[in-house]
Design a protein around this motif. Structure first.
Motif, PDB file in Angstrom:
ATOM      1  N   TRP A   1      -7.358   7.937   1.682  1.00  0.00           N
ATOM      2  CA  TRP A   1      -7.462   7.137   0.455  1.00  0.00           C
ATOM      3  C   TRP A   1      -8.589   7.599  -0.439  1.00  0.00           C
ATOM      4  O   TRP A   1      -8.431   7.685  -1.671  1.00  0.00           O
ATOM      5  CB  TRP A   1      -7.617   5.649   0.814  1.00  0.00           C
ATOM      6  CG  TRP A   1      -6.314   5.032   1.208  1.00  0.00           C
ATOM      7  CD1 TRP A   1      -5.800   4.942   2.470  1.00  0.00           C
ATOM      8  CD2 TRP A   1      -5.331   4.460   0.334  1.00  0.00           C
ATOM      9  NE1 TRP A   1      -4.566   4.349   2.426  1.00  0.00           N
ATOM     10  CE2 TRP A   1      -4.251   4.034   1.140  1.00  0.00           C
ATOM     11  CE3 TRP A   1      -5.272   4.271  -1.046  1.00  0.00           C
ATOM     12  CZ2 TRP A   1      -3.113   3.439   0.602  1.00  0.00           C
ATOM     13  CZ3 TRP A   1      -4.138   3.668  -1.583  1.00  0.00           C
ATOM     14  CH2 TRP A   1      -3.075   3.254  -0.754  1.00  0.00           C
TER      15      TRP A   1
ATOM     16  N   ARG B   1       0.819  -1.217   0.000  1.00  0.00           N
ATOM     17  CA  ARG B   1       0.000   0.000   0.000  1.00  0.00           C
ATOM     18  C   ARG B   1       0.849   1.260   0.000  1.00  0.00           C
ATOM     19  O   ARG B   1       0.397   2.330  -0.386  1.00  0.00           O
ATOM     20  CB  ARG B   1      -0.885   0.031   1.247  1.00  0.00           C
ATOM     21  CG  ARG B   1      -2.056  -0.899   1.178  1.00  0.00           C
ATOM     22  CD  ARG B   1      -3.018  -0.618   2.319  1.00  0.00           C
ATOM     23  NE  ARG B   1      -4.007  -1.672   2.435  1.00  0.00           N
ATOM     24  CZ  ARG B   1      -3.776  -2.823   3.048  1.00  0.00           C
ATOM     25  NH1 ARG B   1      -2.614  -3.047   3.617  1.00  0.00           N
ATOM     26  NH2 ARG B   1      -4.694  -3.753   3.097  1.00  0.00           N
TER      27      ARG B   1
ATOM     28  N   GLY C   1      -0.072   4.526  -2.106  1.00  0.00           N
ATOM     29  CA  GLY C   1      -0.406   5.498  -1.071  1.00  0.00           C
ATOM     30  C   GLY C   1       0.499   6.717  -1.126  1.00  0.00           C
ATOM     31  O   GLY C   1       0.063   7.846  -0.902  1.00  0.00           O
TER      32      GLY C   1
END
Lengths: 228, 107
Positions: free
Chosen positions: A130, A100, A104
């Motif tokens: 997110w 992630r 991210g």
């Protein structure tokens, strides 16, 4: 990703949607301005996908379109984006670990960092980060492509007042954190330094100079309860 | 400007550089345990940067002052946000104030 939408309250979700929409309109103008200045369509489109940082992209295209060196434009752009190091340190627990971390990190913008820091607990923070990141990425890129294809339809977002909307958005997002006296003092001193330095330093550096304001910051009461 | 390979190379380095800057924070934090007080400090650092971004984006245009319409719009938005007005109203009022003033010929 469905859990993001379940976690987010309706209020923040609506605010995020609005910011995504506004970013899309700025993207529209970015695409149109780039093509209007004689750059091929692929330049703004590729930049928006692989760099994905509005202010630095405007700067890059501005320098190249004015006949400047792409190398100088790149250096200026990277300089403007250096603030992301501090953002990354502040929101790393929100981004999460493992794979992630790659998407991210790429989705990190002023807006979704501010949205994340404005939420109360870590689940809300993660969801806001997110949701805003993905939403802005989609809207920004669609906007840039549409604007580039449309050419010179919307080149003047100033007439719509969007140049005022963006600082106002960020201001609204940081205001709750500024209720803490120590954070407020640091932010005020930092902002004054940044303003005073703007005429003399290349773009991007004045904002970094604001970090000097942290000399006035005292860790006592949690300014932002950084949930673990 | 017709030097496409140079432009492509600059864009590639720009992208890698920007990603590295974004990735640096999470990468550093995963390797070291960051104490509670330091986390608060980092949170404050992000707020200070965002506040400086607000100030420069609201008041400056390039090297010089930004005129009247934009700061006035941001001020209206800021006051509304401070009075806890809905976010939508903050954004629309800021944009409408700046656009309205410009329509009246205010720079």
């Amino acid at each position: 990703m469905r859990s993001i939408w379940r976690t987010l309250d309706r209020g923040p979700a609506r605010d995020i949607g609005l910011v995504c929409l506004a970013d899309g309109v700025v993207g529209l103008s970015y695409g149109a301005i780039s093509v209007g200045n004689g750059l091929p369509l692929w330049v703004p489109v590729v930049l928006s996908i692989v760099v994905f940082a509005g202010a630095s992209q405007f700067l890059f295209v501005g320098i190249v379109a004015a006949g400047g060196s792409p190398v100088a434009a790149m250096i200026a752009g990277v300089l403007v984006n250096s603030r992301h190091v501090a953002f990354g340190l502040a929101v790393s627990d929100v981004i999460g670990g493992g794979w992630r971390r790659v998407p991210g990190s790429h989705l990190m913008t002023d807006e979704n960092v501010a949205f994340a820091l404005g939420q109360d607990d870590v689940r809300q923070r993660r969801a806001a980060y997110w949701a805003a990141g993905i939403g802005i990425f989609v809207c920004w890129n669609v906007g840039v492509l549409a604007g580039g294809l449309a050419g010179t339809v919307i080149t003047d977002t100033d007439a719509l007042g969007l140049d005022a909307a963006f600082p106002a958005v960020l201001l609204a997002l940081v205001l709750p954190a500024l209720r803490d006296k120590s954070t407020r003092t640091a932010a005020l001193v930092g902002s004054m330094l940044a303003l005073a330095a703007t005429p003399f330093l290349p773009a991007g550096l004045p904002v970094l100079l604001a970090l000097v304001g942290l000399l006035f910051y005292r860790v006592e009461k949690p300014a932002l309860e950084m949930a673990r | 400007m017709n030097n496409t390979p140079l432009l492509l190379a600059a864009i590639a380095v720009f992208a890698v550089g920007t990603f590295s800057l974004r990735f640096a924070g999470p990468a550093l934090r995963s390797r070291y345990e960051v104490p509670e007080r330091a986390q608060q400090f980092l949170g404050a650092a992000a707020i200070v940067l965002l506040a400086a971004l607000v100030a420069t984006a609201a008041l400056m245009d390039g090297d010089g002052p930004a005129g009247v319409a934009r700061p006035a719009g941001v001020l209206v938005g800021g006051v509304l946000a401070w009075r806890k007005a809905p976010f939508v109203l903050v954004v629309v009022a800021a944009a409408a104030t700046a656009a309205g003033l410009r329509l009246l010929g205010v720079p």
